[in-house]
Design a protein around this motif. Structure first.
Motif, short mmCIF file in Angstrom:
data_model
loop_
_atom_site.label_atom_id
_atom_site.label_comp_id
_atom_site.label_asym_id
_atom_site.label_seq_id
_atom_site.Cartn_x
_atom_site.Cartn_y
_atom_site.Cartn_z
N TYR A 1 0.81 -1.13 -0.27
CA TYR A 1 -0.04 -0.05 -0.02
C TYR A 1 0.82 1.30 0.05
N TYR A 2 0.34 2.28 -0.36
CA TYR A 2 1.01 3.67 -0.16
C TYR A 2 0.00 4.76 0.37
N SER A 3 0.56 5.98 0.42
CA SER A 3 -0.24 7.09 0.97
C SER A 3 -0.26 8.20 -0.14
N PRO A 4 -1.30 8.45 -0.62
CA PRO A 4 -1.58 9.29 -1.73
C PRO A 4 -1.37 10.95 -1.37
N LEU A 5 -0.89 11.77 -2.32
CA LEU A 5 -0.59 12.93 -2.13
C LEU A 5 -1.88 13.88 -3.16
N PRO A 6 -2.17 15.00 -2.64
CA PRO A 6 -3.18 15.66 -3.38
C PRO A 6 -2.81 15.92 -4.82
N ASN A 7 -1.54 16.11 -4.86
CA ASN A 7 -1.22 16.88 -6.44
C ASN A 7 -0.50 15.80 -6.94
N GLN A 8 -0.56 14.27 -6.76
CA GLN A 8 -0.20 13.21 -7.80
C GLN A 8 -0.84 13.16 -8.79
N LYS A 9 -0.17 12.76 -10.09
CA LYS A 9 -0.86 12.39 -11.31
C LYS A 9 -1.94 11.37 -11.48
N ASN A 10 -1.56 10.20 -10.83
CA ASN A 10 -2.19 9.01 -10.93
C ASN A 10 -2.67 8.50 -9.78
N PHE A 11 -4.01 8.11 -9.54
CA PHE A 11 -4.42 7.43 -8.57
C PHE A 11 -5.13 6.08 -8.95
N TYR A 12 -4.92 5.14 -7.92
CA TYR A 12 -5.25 3.52 -8.36
C TYR A 12 -7.03 3.64 -8.36
N HIS A 13 -7.48 4.35 -7.47
CA HIS A 13 -9.18 4.24 -7.30
C HIS A 13 -9.44 5.66 -7.77
N LYS A 14 -8.79 6.31 -8.78
CA LYS A 14 -9.33 7.42 -9.76
C LYS A 14 -9.33 8.47 -8.99
N SER A 15 -9.31 8.95 -7.50
CA SER A 15 -9.25 10.20 -6.86
C SER A 15 -8.54 10.22 -5.58
N PHE A 16 -8.17 11.22 -5.39
CA PHE A 16 -7.49 11.48 -3.91
C PHE A 16 -8.73 10.97 -2.87
N LYS A 17 -9.58 11.36 -2.75
CA LYS A 17 -10.80 11.17 -1.65
C LYS A 17 -10.79 9.85 -1.66
N LYS A 18 -11.00 8.82 -2.76
CA LYS A 18 -11.12 7.64 -2.37
C LYS A 18 -9.80 6.75 -1.93
N GLU A 19 -8.74 7.07 -2.37
CA GLU A 19 -7.36 6.81 -2.02
C GLU A 19 -7.26 6.93 -0.51
N ILE A 20 -7.62 8.13 -0.01
CA ILE A 20 -7.61 8.43 1.32
C ILE A 20 -8.47 7.30 2.36
#
Length: 156
Positions: free
Chosen positions: A52-71
């Motif tokens: 697993y990883y921790s998302p950052l709001p300004n990253q380009k790619n999200f596995y689950h399509k959005s920062f909110k979902k990743e959090i």
């Protein structure tokens, strides 16, 4: 670890019979030492390891399509024990691996159990891979693997 060291001056061993006596004494002494002193007890367990990883709001790619979902899925950058996430942190089922357990994971290295996860139950572990796009890339590269981990020290 116990080491047996015997130093014998060459000049004192004058014949083959003396050499055999010394050899027999050394073998006898070694037989008196418990075998557990020669090899450490190793605990090796087969587990399923994900990443697993921790998302950052300004990253380009999200596995689950959005920062909110990743959090929602990966948390807000803190472990179950309240520490900030960093490489080497492992999420595990605390019934199997208590907090503070130190593991050696082939292909990953040394990890410490300091986190939990909703889907991490039984003999499953989740390895923290970093932040943002780099962390996501490393987590995807790791994927899901069956590995034999070694317990270096039990926590608790």
């Amino acid at each position: 670890m116990l080491y047996l060291y015997i130093e014998i001056e060459k000049s004192t061993l004058t014949n083959k019979e003396d050499k055999m006596k010394i050899k027999n004494v050394v073998i006898f002494l070694l037989l008196l030492i418990p075998t557990s002193l020669f090899a450490e007890q190793r605990t090796v367990i087969k587990v399923v390891a994900t990443a697993y990883y921790s998302p950052l709001p300004n990253q380009k790619n999200f596995y689950h399509k959005s920062f909110k979902k990743e959090i929602e899925i990966n948390g807000k950058g803190k472990t179950f024990s309240g520490k900030p996430l960093k490489e080497g942190i492992v999420a595990a089922d605390l019934k199997f691996f208590p907090l503070g357990t130190i593991l050696y994971i082939p292909g990953y290295g040394i990890g410490v159990v300091e986190d939990t996860g909703k889907a991490i139950r039984g003999r499953k572990i989740d390895l923290f891979m970093g932040y943002g796009d780099d962390g996501l890339a490393r987590a995807l590269k790791w994927g899901k693997r069956e590995v034999e981990i070694e317990i270096l020290r039990w926590g608790g």
